[in-house]
Design a protein around this motif. Structure first.
Motif, PDB file in Angstrom:
ATOM      1  N   UNK A   1      -7.305   2.487  -4.728  1.00  0.00           N
ATOM      2  CA  UNK A   1      -7.139   3.841  -5.233  1.00  0.00           C
ATOM      3  C   UNK A   1      -5.677   4.242  -5.383  1.00  0.00           C
ATOM      4  N   UNK A   2      -4.789   3.340  -5.037  1.00  0.00           N
ATOM      5  CA  UNK A   2      -3.345   3.593  -5.129  1.00  0.00           C
ATOM      6  C   UNK A   2      -2.958   4.897  -4.445  1.00  0.00           C
ATOM      7  N   UNK A   3      -3.629   5.179  -3.351  1.00  0.00           N
ATOM      8  CA  UNK A   3      -3.322   6.411  -2.626  1.00  0.00           C
ATOM      9  C   UNK A   3      -2.036   6.212  -1.834  1.00  0.00           C
ATOM     10  N   UNK A   4      -1.464   7.264  -1.434  1.00  0.00           N
ATOM     11  CA  UNK A   4      -0.230   7.203  -0.653  1.00  0.00           C
ATOM     12  C   UNK A   4      -0.531   7.199   0.850  1.00  0.00           C
ATOM     13  N   UNK A   5      -1.827   7.116   1.182  1.00  0.00           N
ATOM     14  CA  UNK A   5      -2.238   7.076   2.583  1.00  0.00           C
ATOM     15  C   UNK A   5      -1.770   5.759   3.215  1.00  0.00           C
TER      16      UNK A   5
END
Length: 158
Positions: free
Chosen positions: A75-79
């Motif tokens: 998801x290419x999240x920054x998490x």
């Protein structure tokens, strides 16, 4: 039911689905080991079932972490992800030196454990001692596998 990952490739989605399904299936295994440990009158069986249960809980957590890491990546999240990317290039020389030293310790431990196993042969039918040393040898082999992975990847990364 599995969650659809936004932006995931087919491979990432299938991997995530497989991991989350396996995590769900493992819950029953954990319950079974727990029930075995709690229901027996045999202290030896309880002790051994609890050893397995600890490993199974760790495996369960590792699968959850891997699934979450796949999700964060897809998801290419920054998490932050529970399992980091390989960054063994950082402090490479110190990592390599420490890894070599620790590998030597683990190899020496393996020799000592093997020697102890030979000494305990007479007790193999009346105690859990030989089994405990065998488990420690398996853990030692796992540690050497991890350290060899670190060494080999740190050597390749510049």
């Amino acid at each position: 039911m599995s969650q659809t990952l936004v932006g995931a490739s087919v491979f990432e989605q299938e991997l995530y689905d497989h991991l989350t399904s396996h995590v769900a299936d493992e819950v029953e295994t954990l319950r079974a080991y727990q029930a075995l440990a709690e229901s027996t009158e045999s202290q030896a069986f309880r002790f051994l079932a609890e050893l397995i249960l600890k490993d199974e809980r760790r495996h369960h957590q590792m699968l959850e972490d891997l699934a979450e890491t796949v999700k964060v990546s897809a998801e290419l999240s920054m998490e932050p992800s529970p399992i980091p990317y390989l960054d063994l290039h950082k402090d490479r020389e110190a990592v390599l030196a420490a890894t070599q030293a620790l590998l030597a310790v683990e190899k020496a431990d393996e020799k000592e454990l093997k020697r102890l196993v030979a000494q305990l042969k007479d007790f193999k039918d009346t105690t859990l001692w030989e089994l405990m040393l065998g488990i420690m040898r398996a853990d030692n082999a796992k540690h050497r596998m991890i350290l060899s992975f670190i060494r080999d990847h740190a050597k390749r990364l510049h």
